[in-house]
Scaffold this motif. Structure first.
Motif, PDB file in Angstrom:
ATOM      1  N   GLN A  75       0.832  -1.208   0.000  1.00 51.45           N
ATOM      2  CA  GLN A  75       0.000   0.000   0.000  1.00 51.45           C
ATOM      3  C   GLN A  75       0.865   1.255   0.000  1.00 51.45           C
ATOM      4  O   GLN A  75       0.637   2.191  -0.778  1.00 51.45           O
ATOM      5  N   GLU A  76       1.897   1.258   0.838  1.00 53.81           N
ATOM      6  CA  GLU A  76       2.793   2.416   0.918  1.00 53.81           C
ATOM      7  C   GLU A  76       3.531   2.641  -0.400  1.00 53.81           C
ATOM      8  O   GLU A  76       3.632   3.777  -0.884  1.00 53.81           O
ATOM      9  N   LEU A  77       4.051   1.563  -0.992  1.00 52.15           N
ATOM     10  CA  LEU A  77       4.774   1.686  -2.259  1.00 52.15           C
ATOM     11  C   LEU A  77       3.883   2.239  -3.368  1.00 52.15           C
ATOM     12  O   LEU A  77       4.308   3.091  -4.156  1.00 52.15           O
ATOM     13  N   ILE A  78       2.657   1.755  -3.429  1.00 52.57           N
ATOM     14  CA  ILE A  78       1.741   2.205  -4.477  1.00 52.57           C
ATOM     15  C   ILE A  78       1.410   3.688  -4.310  1.00 52.57           C
ATOM     16  O   ILE A  78       1.513   4.478  -5.260  1.00 52.57           O
ATOM     17  N   TYR A  79       1.038   4.100  -3.106  1.00 54.44           N
ATOM     18  CA  TYR A  79       0.663   5.504  -2.879  1.00 54.44           C
ATOM     19  C   TYR A  79       1.869   6.423  -3.074  1.00 54.44           C
ATOM     20  O   TYR A  79       1.753   7.499  -3.675  1.00 54.44           O
ATOM     21  N   PHE A  80       3.022   6.008  -2.578  1.00 57.40           N
ATOM     22  CA  PHE A  80       4.218   6.842  -2.720  1.00 57.40           C
ATOM     23  C   PHE A  80       4.589   7.000  -4.190  1.00 57.40           C
ATOM     24  O   PHE A  80       4.956   8.094  -4.647  1.00 57.40           O
ATOM     25  N   SER A  81       4.469   5.932  -4.958  1.00 58.96           N
ATOM     26  CA  SER A  81       4.779   5.995  -6.389  1.00 58.96           C
ATOM     27  C   SER A  81       3.781   6.893  -7.131  1.00 58.96           C
ATOM     28  O   SER A  81       4.147   7.557  -8.110  1.00 58.96           O
ATOM     29  N   CYS A  82       2.528   6.922  -6.669  1.00 60.37           N
ATOM     30  CA  CYS A  82       1.556   7.845  -7.264  1.00 60.37           C
ATOM     31  C   CYS A  82       2.004   9.292  -7.068  1.00 60.37           C
ATOM     32  O   CYS A  82       1.934  10.110  -8.002  1.00 60.37           O
ATOM     33  N   PHE A  83       2.486   9.601  -5.875  1.00 59.48           N
ATOM     34  CA  PHE A  83       2.978  10.961  -5.615  1.00 59.48           C
ATOM     35  C   PHE A  83       4.233  11.263  -6.445  1.00 59.48           C
ATOM     36  O   PHE A  83       4.418  12.390  -6.912  1.00 59.48           O
ATOM     37  N   ILE A  84       5.095  10.263  -6.606  1.00 60.75           N
ATOM     38  CA  ILE A  84       6.297  10.462  -7.425  1.00 60.75           C
ATOM     39  C   ILE A  84       5.911  10.763  -8.869  1.00 60.75           C
ATOM     40  O   ILE A  84       6.470  11.671  -9.505  1.00 60.75           O
ATOM     41  N   LEU A  85       4.942  10.032  -9.395  1.00 62.54           N
ATOM     42  CA  LEU A  85       4.495  10.278 -10.772  1.00 62.54           C
ATOM     43  C   LEU A  85       3.891  11.678 -10.917  1.00 62.54           C
ATOM     44  O   LEU A  85       4.065  12.337 -11.953  1.00 62.54           O
ATOM     45  N   GLN A  86       3.200  12.128  -9.872  1.00 64.10           N
ATOM     46  CA  GLN A  86       2.658  13.486  -9.899  1.00 64.10           C
ATOM     47  C   GLN A  86       3.792  14.513  -9.949  1.00 64.10           C
ATOM     48  O   GLN A  86       3.716  15.506 -10.677  1.00 64.10           O
ATOM     49  N   ARG A  87       4.855  14.247  -9.186  1.00 61.04           N
ATOM     50  CA  ARG A  87       6.000  15.171  -9.182  1.00 61.04           C
ATOM     51  C   ARG A  87       6.715  15.144 -10.538  1.00 61.04           C
ATOM     52  O   ARG A  87       7.140  16.174 -11.048  1.00 61.04           O
ATOM     53  N   ILE A  88       6.854  13.954 -11.101  1.00 58.11           N
ATOM     54  CA  ILE A  88       7.497  13.846 -12.417  1.00 58.11           C
ATOM     55  C   ILE A  88       6.680  14.604 -13.470  1.00 58.11           C
ATOM     56  O   ILE A  88       7.234  15.308 -14.325  1.00 58.11           O
TER      57      ILE A  88
END
Length: 301
Positions: A75-88
């Motif tokens: 769950q943490e990896l998925i949500y964190f990666s969503c935020f990373i994609l938003q930053r990218i």
């Protein structure tokens, strides 16, 4: 560095890598609060926009690497990666990474992750290296192919730590090989968290040190091989988790009470078995608060 201009907005100044570490810490704290975590996830646009493709990404990573993350970790990896994609998407990329990330690109897991992630917006080498570091440091529930992920030097250091603990605690552990495997499965992601300076996952060290102080100190003294291999001290939160693992194992073997509450002593004597036995009996009478496990020669010690 946090800057705030009233009443306009606030901003955080610094390197993108440091900002992501801060984001990961904040996300972790939010997810620890069920009501708040659910509200943030439900109302966050980044998670809504990227949840489906990121979930598919990690499903494929688990399948290809033959691993299964713990539920909370996934769950943490998925949500964190969503935020990373938003930053990218906003042009906030990682630039040059620190030197301790240099070995990642040569790993077999990096090649697998690169082949999967490059189909998404996580397609720059630095971004894939960072994603690989996150996955290496993630807690695993199931490891289908142990040999693919085996690190002989890490396994050897775990065995040395267990040997040290036996000597310091004066306890002979049963099913020692199974214990070493259990600790290795925890220690490998912890080793990467420390190596890559990623935030730890545990906040129990104060409670563990308070409740199991004597055991915790013995575990800390046993971790010399880990510190030597990493070239730095082991963070308290990781020592605390090792204490919990060893405490659970000692409980299963029925000796936790002895190790946790009663100090253990061993007589080491250079003058032969007769003198050693006399010393043992004398010290047992003089120091009833100690549990003497026996007497051995200096060479045996």
């Amino acid at each position: 560095e946090w800057k705030f201009w009233k009443p306009v907005a606030s901003t955080i100044a610094g390197e993108e890598l440091d900002k992501r570490h801060l984001l990961l810490r904040c996300l972790r704290r939010v997810l620890e609060m069920p009501v708040a975590g659910a509200a943030v996830v439900r109302n966050n646009r980044a998670i809504g926009d990227y949840l489906e493709p990121v979930s598919s990404l990690f499903s494929e990573i688990e399948k290809r690497l033959k691993i299964q993350f713990t539920d909370i970790q996934l769950q943490e990896l998925i949500y964190f990666s969503c935020f990373i994609l938003q930053r990218i998407a906003g042009g906030k990329y990682l630039q040059a990474l620190p030197g301790y990330y240099a070995d990642i690109a040569a790993g077999r897991d990096y090649a697998v992750i690169h082949s999967i992630a490059s189909k998404t917006d996580i397609d720059r080498p630095q971004e894939i290296i960072f994603l690989t570091a996150l996955i290496r440091s993630a807690n695993i529930q199931l490891l289908a192919d142990k040999y693919f992920h085996l690190d002989a030097s890490l396994l050897e250091s775990v065995a040395s730590v267990v040997d040290n603990f036996e000597k310091i605690s004066c306890v002979t552990l049963k099913e020692k090989s199974a214990l070493i495997e259990t600790i290795y499965q925890h220690w490998k992601p912890a080793w990467y968290r420390i190596r890559y300076h990623l935030p730890g996952t545990s906040h129990i060290h104060e409670l563990v040190a308070q409740e199991f102080g004597h055991l915790h100190e013995m575990v800390r003294r046993s971790t010399g091989p880990f510190a030597e291999q990493l070239g730095c001290a082991i963070p308290e939160e990781e020592v605390a988790f090792l204490t919990v693992l060893l405490g659970g194992w000692l409980t299963r073997e029925g000796v936790l009470h002895e190790v946790s509450l009663q100090k253990v002593a061993l007589v080491v004597c250079e003058n032969g078995a007769t003198i050693a036995t006399w010393l043992l009996l004398t010290l047992q009478a003089l120091l009833p608060e100690l549990r003497f496990t026996g007497a051995i020669s200096r060479r045996e010690f």
